[in-house]
Design a protein around this motif. Structure first.
Motif, PDB file in Angstrom:
ATOM      1  N   GLN A  84       0.830  -1.203   0.000  1.00  0.00           N
ATOM      2  CA  GLN A  84       0.000   0.000   0.000  1.00  0.00           C
ATOM      3  C   GLN A  84       0.863   1.250   0.000  1.00  0.00           C
ATOM      4  O   GLN A  84       0.549   2.230  -0.686  1.00  0.00           O
ATOM      5  N   ASP A  85       1.963   1.228   0.753  1.00  0.00           N
ATOM      6  CA  ASP A  85       2.874   2.377   0.782  1.00  0.00           C
ATOM      7  C   ASP A  85       3.486   2.623  -0.595  1.00  0.00           C
ATOM      8  O   ASP A  85       3.559   3.762  -1.058  1.00  0.00           O
ATOM      9  N   VAL A  86       3.929   1.551  -1.230  1.00  0.00           N
ATOM     10  CA  VAL A  86       4.534   1.676  -2.560  1.00  0.00           C
ATOM     11  C   VAL A  86       3.501   2.205  -3.554  1.00  0.00           C
ATOM     12  O   VAL A  86       3.789   3.106  -4.353  1.00  0.00           O
ATOM     13  N   GLN A  87       2.289   1.673  -3.485  1.00  0.00           N
ATOM     14  CA  GLN A  87       1.236   2.121  -4.392  1.00  0.00           C
ATOM     15  C   GLN A  87       0.895   3.588  -4.147  1.00  0.00           C
ATOM     16  O   GLN A  87       0.708   4.355  -5.104  1.00  0.00           O
ATOM     17  N   ALA A  88       0.854   4.005  -2.897  1.00  0.00           N
ATOM     18  CA  ALA A  88       0.564   5.408  -2.584  1.00  0.00           C
ATOM     19  C   ALA A  88       1.654   6.314  -3.129  1.00  0.00           C
ATOM     20  O   ALA A  88       1.364   7.394  -3.662  1.00  0.00           O
ATOM     21  N   GLN A  89       2.907   5.884  -3.026  1.00  0.00           N
ATOM     22  CA  GLN A  89       4.014   6.678  -3.572  1.00  0.00           C
ATOM     23  C   GLN A  89       3.912   6.798  -5.091  1.00  0.00           C
ATOM     24  O   GLN A  89       4.174   7.855  -5.661  1.00  0.00           O
ATOM     25  N   GLN A  90       3.509   5.709  -5.748  1.00  0.00           N
ATOM     26  CA  GLN A  90       3.358   5.734  -7.203  1.00  0.00           C
ATOM     27  C   GLN A  90       2.232   6.667  -7.621  1.00  0.00           C
ATOM     28  O   GLN A  90       2.372   7.422  -8.583  1.00  0.00           O
ATOM     29  N   VAL A  91       1.130   6.623  -6.903  1.00  0.00           N
ATOM     30  CA  VAL A  91      -0.001   7.507  -7.207  1.00  0.00           C
ATOM     31  C   VAL A  91       0.403   8.958  -7.008  1.00  0.00           C
ATOM     32  O   VAL A  91       0.091   9.830  -7.833  1.00  0.00           O
ATOM     33  N   LEU A  92       1.121   9.241  -5.925  1.00  0.00           N
ATOM     34  CA  LEU A  92       1.580  10.596  -5.665  1.00  0.00           C
ATOM     35  C   LEU A  92       2.495  11.092  -6.777  1.00  0.00           C
ATOM     36  O   LEU A  92       2.386  12.227  -7.234  1.00  0.00           O
ATOM     37  N   LYS A  93       3.377  10.230  -7.249  1.00  0.00           N
ATOM     38  CA  LYS A  93       4.299  10.594  -8.333  1.00  0.00           C
ATOM     39  C   LYS A  93       3.519  10.904  -9.612  1.00  0.00           C
ATOM     40  O   LYS A  93       3.818  11.883 -10.304  1.00  0.00           O
ATOM     41  N   VAL A  94       2.524  10.104  -9.928  1.00  0.00           N
ATOM     42  CA  VAL A  94       1.702  10.345 -11.113  1.00  0.00           C
ATOM     43  C   VAL A  94       0.988  11.687 -11.002  1.00  0.00           C
ATOM     44  O   VAL A  94       0.947  12.471 -11.954  1.00  0.00           O
ATOM     45  N   LEU A  95       0.433  11.974  -9.825  1.00  0.00           N
ATOM     46  CA  LEU A  95      -0.268  13.245  -9.628  1.00  0.00           C
ATOM     47  C   LEU A  95       0.679  14.431  -9.733  1.00  0.00           C
ATOM     48  O   LEU A  95       0.337  15.456 -10.330  1.00  0.00           O
ATOM     49  N   GLU A  96       1.889  14.291  -9.182  1.00  0.00           N
ATOM     50  CA  GLU A  96       2.866  15.374  -9.279  1.00  0.00           C
ATOM     51  C   GLU A  96       3.277  15.609 -10.734  1.00  0.00           C
ATOM     52  O   GLU A  96       3.399  16.757 -11.175  1.00  0.00           O
ATOM     53  N   ASP A  97       3.488  14.525 -11.478  1.00  0.00           N
ATOM     54  CA  ASP A  97       3.849  14.656 -12.891  1.00  0.00           C
ATOM     55  C   ASP A  97       2.725  15.309 -13.691  1.00  0.00           C
ATOM     56  O   ASP A  97       2.968  16.155 -14.554  1.00  0.00           O
ATOM     57  N   ALA A  98       1.487  14.928 -13.402  1.00  0.00           N
ATOM     58  CA  ALA A  98       0.347  15.508 -14.097  1.00  0.00           C
ATOM     59  C   ALA A  98       0.226  16.994 -13.790  1.00  0.00           C
ATOM     60  O   ALA A  98      -0.066  17.806 -14.683  1.00  0.00           O
ATOM     61  N   GLN A  99       0.474  17.373 -12.552  1.00  0.00           N
ATOM     62  CA  GLN A  99       0.405  18.785 -12.177  1.00  0.00           C
ATOM     63  C   GLN A  99       1.503  19.577 -12.892  1.00  0.00           C
ATOM     64  O   GLN A  99       1.261  20.674 -13.385  1.00  0.00           O
ATOM     65  N   GLU A 100       2.696  19.003 -12.960  1.00  0.00           N
ATOM     66  CA  GLU A 100       3.800  19.683 -13.645  1.00  0.00           C
ATOM     67  C   GLU A 100       3.499  19.858 -15.137  1.00  0.00           C
ATOM     68  O   GLU A 100       3.720  20.929 -15.703  1.00  0.00           O
ATOM     69  N   GLN A 101       2.951  18.821 -15.761  1.00  0.00           N
ATOM     70  CA  GLN A 101       2.589  18.926 -17.177  1.00  0.00           C
ATOM     71  C   GLN A 101       1.509  19.972 -17.384  1.00  0.00           C
ATOM     72  O   GLN A 101       1.547  20.734 -18.357  1.00  0.00           O
TER      73      GLN A 101
END
Length: 60
Positions: free
Chosen positions: A24-41
């Protein structure tokens, strides 16, 4: 004997809980990374549309 076998199964259950928590921790980190990348784009696209940002065209 029942006590030791139930102890073994409960300790195995704790291991599974730890594995699930880690997953769950790893999945949460992956989701956070995707959201950060989407915000940057999104910010880059907005900057391009408004003409403010890295790709300023001054040749006008």
């Amino acid at each position: 004997m029942e006590v030791s076998s139930s102890t073994q199964s409960s300790s195995g259950g704790v291991g599974q809980v730890d594995i699930l928590k880690k997953a769950q921790d790893v999945q949460a980190q992956q989701v956070l990374k995707v959201l950060e990348d989407a915000q940057e784009q999104s910010q880059e696209i907005t900057a391009q549309k408004t003409g403010v940002g890295k790709n300023i065209n001054i040749t006008g």
